[in-house]
Scaffold this motif. Sequence first.
Motif, PDB file in Angstrom:
ATOM      1  N   GLY A  38     -11.749  -0.345  -1.214  1.00 44.96           N
ATOM      2  CA  GLY A  38     -11.577  -0.807  -2.583  1.00 44.96           C
ATOM      3  C   GLY A  38     -10.869  -2.143  -2.698  1.00 44.96           C
ATOM      4  O   GLY A  38     -10.701  -2.898  -1.744  1.00 44.96           O
ATOM      5  N   ASP A  39     -10.427  -2.390  -3.888  1.00 36.25           N
ATOM      6  CA  ASP A  39      -9.748  -3.634  -4.239  1.00 36.25           C
ATOM      7  C   ASP A  39      -8.294  -3.555  -3.781  1.00 36.25           C
ATOM      8  O   ASP A  39      -7.598  -2.590  -4.046  1.00 36.25           O
ATOM      9  CB  ASP A  39      -9.832  -3.815  -5.761  1.00 36.25           C
ATOM     10  N   TRP A  40      -7.825  -4.583  -3.111  1.00 38.58           N
ATOM     11  CA  TRP A  40      -6.457  -4.626  -2.605  1.00 38.58           C
ATOM     12  C   TRP A  40      -5.475  -5.147  -3.643  1.00 38.58           C
ATOM     13  O   TRP A  40      -4.271  -5.052  -3.456  1.00 38.58           O
ATOM     14  CB  TRP A  40      -6.396  -5.514  -1.361  1.00 38.58           C
ATOM     15  N   ASP A  41      -5.953  -5.700  -4.721  1.00 36.69           N
ATOM     16  CA  ASP A  41      -5.053  -6.232  -5.745  1.00 36.69           C
ATOM     17  C   ASP A  41      -4.259  -5.093  -6.375  1.00 36.69           C
ATOM     18  O   ASP A  41      -4.789  -4.043  -6.697  1.00 36.69           O
ATOM     19  CB  ASP A  41      -5.839  -6.958  -6.849  1.00 36.69           C
ATOM     20  N   GLY A  42      -2.997  -5.306  -6.525  1.00 33.20           N
ATOM     21  CA  GLY A  42      -2.141  -4.305  -7.150  1.00 33.20           C
ATOM     22  C   GLY A  42      -1.562  -3.293  -6.185  1.00 33.20           C
ATOM     23  O   GLY A  42      -0.805  -2.424  -6.594  1.00 33.20           O
ATOM     24  N   LEU A  43      -1.939  -3.380  -4.918  1.00 33.62           N
ATOM     25  CA  LEU A  43      -1.380  -2.460  -3.931  1.00 33.62           C
ATOM     26  C   LEU A  43      -0.138  -3.093  -3.318  1.00 33.62           C
ATOM     27  O   LEU A  43      -0.182  -4.201  -2.804  1.00 33.62           O
ATOM     28  CB  LEU A  43      -2.388  -2.170  -2.817  1.00 33.62           C
ATOM     29  N   ALA A  44       0.952  -2.385  -3.387  1.00 29.19           N
ATOM     30  CA  ALA A  44       2.199  -2.873  -2.807  1.00 29.19           C
ATOM     31  C   ALA A  44       2.547  -2.026  -1.588  1.00 29.19           C
ATOM     32  O   ALA A  44       2.427  -0.798  -1.628  1.00 29.19           O
ATOM     33  CB  ALA A  44       3.325  -2.794  -3.829  1.00 29.19           C
ATOM     34  N   LYS A  45       2.957  -2.684  -0.511  1.00 34.32           N
ATOM     35  CA  LYS A  45       3.295  -1.971   0.717  1.00 34.32           C
ATOM     36  C   LYS A  45       4.356  -0.906   0.471  1.00 34.32           C
ATOM     37  O   LYS A  45       4.327   0.165   1.051  1.00 34.32           O
ATOM     38  CB  LYS A  45       3.768  -2.966   1.774  1.00 34.32           C
ATOM     39  N   SER A  46       5.288  -1.196  -0.428  1.00 34.40           N
ATOM     40  CA  SER A  46       6.367  -0.249  -0.701  1.00 34.40           C
ATOM     41  C   SER A  46       5.875   1.006  -1.418  1.00 34.40           C
ATOM     42  O   SER A  46       6.550   2.025  -1.410  1.00 34.40           O
ATOM     43  CB  SER A  46       7.456  -0.929  -1.533  1.00 34.40           C
ATOM     44  N   GLU A  47       4.696   0.948  -2.019  1.00 32.24           N
ATOM     45  CA  GLU A  47       4.158   2.092  -2.755  1.00 32.24           C
ATOM     46  C   GLU A  47       3.173   2.922  -1.939  1.00 32.24           C
ATOM     47  O   GLU A  47       2.716   3.960  -2.395  1.00 32.24           O
ATOM     48  CB  GLU A  47       3.454   1.597  -4.024  1.00 32.24           C
ATOM     49  N   VAL A  48       2.841   2.469  -0.739  1.00 30.81           N
ATOM     50  CA  VAL A  48       1.827   3.138   0.075  1.00 30.81           C
ATOM     51  C   VAL A  48       2.486   3.674   1.340  1.00 30.81           C
ATOM     52  O   VAL A  48       3.263   2.977   1.978  1.00 30.81           O
ATOM     53  CB  VAL A  48       0.699   2.134   0.446  1.00 30.81           C
ATOM     54  N   SER A  49       2.162   4.926   1.704  1.00 33.89           N
ATOM     55  CA  SER A  49       2.720   5.504   2.930  1.00 33.89           C
ATOM     56  C   SER A  49       2.147   4.780   4.149  1.00 33.89           C
ATOM     57  O   SER A  49       1.095   4.137   4.075  1.00 33.89           O
ATOM     58  CB  SER A  49       2.392   6.991   3.009  1.00 33.89           C
ATOM     59  N   GLY A  50       2.823   4.911   5.268  1.00 31.11           N
ATOM     60  CA  GLY A  50       2.379   4.245   6.489  1.00 31.11           C
ATOM     61  C   GLY A  50       1.002   4.674   6.937  1.00 31.11           C
ATOM     62  O   GLY A  50       0.182   3.851   7.338  1.00 31.11           O
ATOM     63  N   THR A  51       0.714   5.969   6.856  1.00 31.57           N
ATOM     64  CA  THR A  51      -0.600   6.443   7.278  1.00 31.57           C
ATOM     65  C   THR A  51      -1.694   5.952   6.335  1.00 31.57           C
ATOM     66  O   THR A  51      -2.783   5.596   6.777  1.00 31.57           O
ATOM     67  CB  THR A  51      -0.621   7.980   7.366  1.00 31.57           C
ATOM     68  N   SER A  52      -1.389   5.880   5.049  1.00 26.94           N
ATOM     69  CA  SER A  52      -2.371   5.340   4.101  1.00 26.94           C
ATOM     70  C   SER A  52      -2.579   3.852   4.328  1.00 26.94           C
ATOM     71  O   SER A  52      -3.694   3.341   4.165  1.00 26.94           O
ATOM     72  CB  SER A  52      -1.910   5.568   2.661  1.00 26.94           C
ATOM     73  N   LEU A  53      -1.523   3.153   4.720  1.00 25.63           N
ATOM     74  CA  LEU A  53      -1.631   1.723   5.004  1.00 25.63           C
ATOM     75  C   LEU A  53      -2.590   1.475   6.164  1.00 25.63           C
ATOM     76  O   LEU A  53      -3.350   0.502   6.159  1.00 25.63           O
ATOM     77  CB  LEU A  53      -0.253   1.139   5.298  1.00 25.63           C
ATOM     78  N   VAL A  54      -2.595   2.370   7.159  1.00 24.73           N
ATOM     79  CA  VAL A  54      -3.536   2.237   8.277  1.00 24.73           C
ATOM     80  C   VAL A  54      -4.968   2.345   7.772  1.00 24.73           C
ATOM     81  O   VAL A  54      -5.830   1.546   8.127  1.00 24.73           O
ATOM     82  CB  VAL A  54      -3.256   3.307   9.355  1.00 24.73           C
ATOM     83  N   TRP A  55      -5.253   3.335   6.904  1.00 22.66           N
ATOM     84  CA  TRP A  55      -6.609   3.489   6.370  1.00 22.66           C
ATOM     85  C   TRP A  55      -6.985   2.285   5.507  1.00 22.66           C
ATOM     86  O   TRP A  55      -8.141   1.868   5.495  1.00 22.66           O
ATOM     87  CB  TRP A  55      -6.745   4.775   5.564  1.00 22.66           C
ATOM     88  N   LEU A  56      -6.020   1.742   4.789  1.00 25.71           N
ATOM     89  CA  LEU A  56      -6.281   0.532   4.009  1.00 25.71           C
ATOM     90  C   LEU A  56      -6.661  -0.626   4.930  1.00 25.71           C
ATOM     91  O   LEU A  56      -7.610  -1.364   4.671  1.00 25.71           O
ATOM     92  CB  LEU A  56      -5.057   0.146   3.183  1.00 25.71           C
ATOM     93  N   PHE A  57      -5.902  -0.775   6.010  1.00 25.95           N
ATOM     94  CA  PHE A  57      -6.166  -1.862   6.946  1.00 25.95           C
ATOM     95  C   PHE A  57      -7.545  -1.735   7.573  1.00 25.95           C
ATOM     96  O   PHE A  57      -8.311  -2.691   7.634  1.00 25.95           O
ATOM     97  CB  PHE A  57      -5.082  -1.904   8.031  1.00 25.95           C
ATOM     98  N   TYR A  58      -7.886  -0.549   8.067  1.00 25.10           N
ATOM     99  CA  TYR A  58      -9.202  -0.360   8.688  1.00 25.10           C
ATOM    100  C   TYR A  58     -10.324  -0.526   7.674  1.00 25.10           C
ATOM    101  O   TYR A  58     -11.415  -0.957   8.018  1.00 25.10           O
ATOM    102  CB  TYR A  58      -9.298   0.993   9.374  1.00 25.10           C
ATOM    103  N   GLY A  59     -10.061  -0.207   6.444  1.00 27.50           N
ATOM    104  CA  GLY A  59     -11.070  -0.368   5.407  1.00 27.50           C
ATOM    105  C   GLY A  59     -11.205  -1.785   4.898  1.00 27.50           C
ATOM    106  O   GLY A  59     -12.126  -2.092   4.142  1.00 27.50           O
ATOM    107  N   TYR A  60     -10.308  -2.662   5.315  1.00 22.79           N
ATOM    108  CA  TYR A  60     -10.384  -4.067   4.876  1.00 22.79           C
ATOM    109  C   TYR A  60     -11.712  -4.682   5.300  1.00 22.79           C
ATOM    110  O   TYR A  60     -12.258  -5.520   4.615  1.00 22.79           O
ATOM    111  CB  TYR A  60      -9.210  -4.861   5.459  1.00 22.79           C
ATOM    112  N   SER A  61     -12.248  -4.221   6.429  1.00 19.17           N
ATOM    113  CA  SER A  61     -13.546  -4.686   6.908  1.00 19.17           C
ATOM    114  C   SER A  61     -14.521  -3.507   6.906  1.00 19.17           C
ATOM    115  O   SER A  61     -14.492  -2.678   7.815  1.00 19.17           O
ATOM    116  CB  SER A  61     -13.432  -5.249   8.324  1.00 19.17           C
TER     117      SER A  61
END
Length: 142
Positions: A38-61
């Motif tokens: 999805g859209d990365w706008d509005g996502l703050a690292k402080s609001e996302v758990s570490g494991t969710s951040l990994v899925w966000l990163f892999y989904g960037y591409s």
Amino acid sequence: MIWTRARSTPILVIRLLMAAVFTFYGCVKLFGGQFYYGDWDGLAKSEVSGTSLVWLFYGYSPFYGRVTGLFELVPAVMLLFRRTTFVGAGALFVVGLNITLMDFAFGYPFVKYMAALYTVLCGTLVLHDRDRLREVFADPVR
């Protein structure tokens, strides 16, 4: 004959189980269900758990996410055919090792133990065909 069948039945069960597991996860990645595309706008690292951040990163591409799905799906299908089991199991062992390392490194909960189990089971399939493994690493001069 009975001893051979008794030894091959657990291997067949492991082959089918690993084929089902990795086919499922491969298809989930291929159809965009595991990573966040999805859209990365509005996502703050402080609001996302570490494991969710990994899925966000892999989904960037999305390309990367789909390719990792193919790296799970194709070898999983190879497990369904006796002639390609060794190559499929070897590929899934490497893929499983990567997933296990990632799950432990990023602190995933219980799923990291399942990934480790899948890796061990794929390693079992490779070791079951240890004669083929010896051929791969044999000295061609001998």
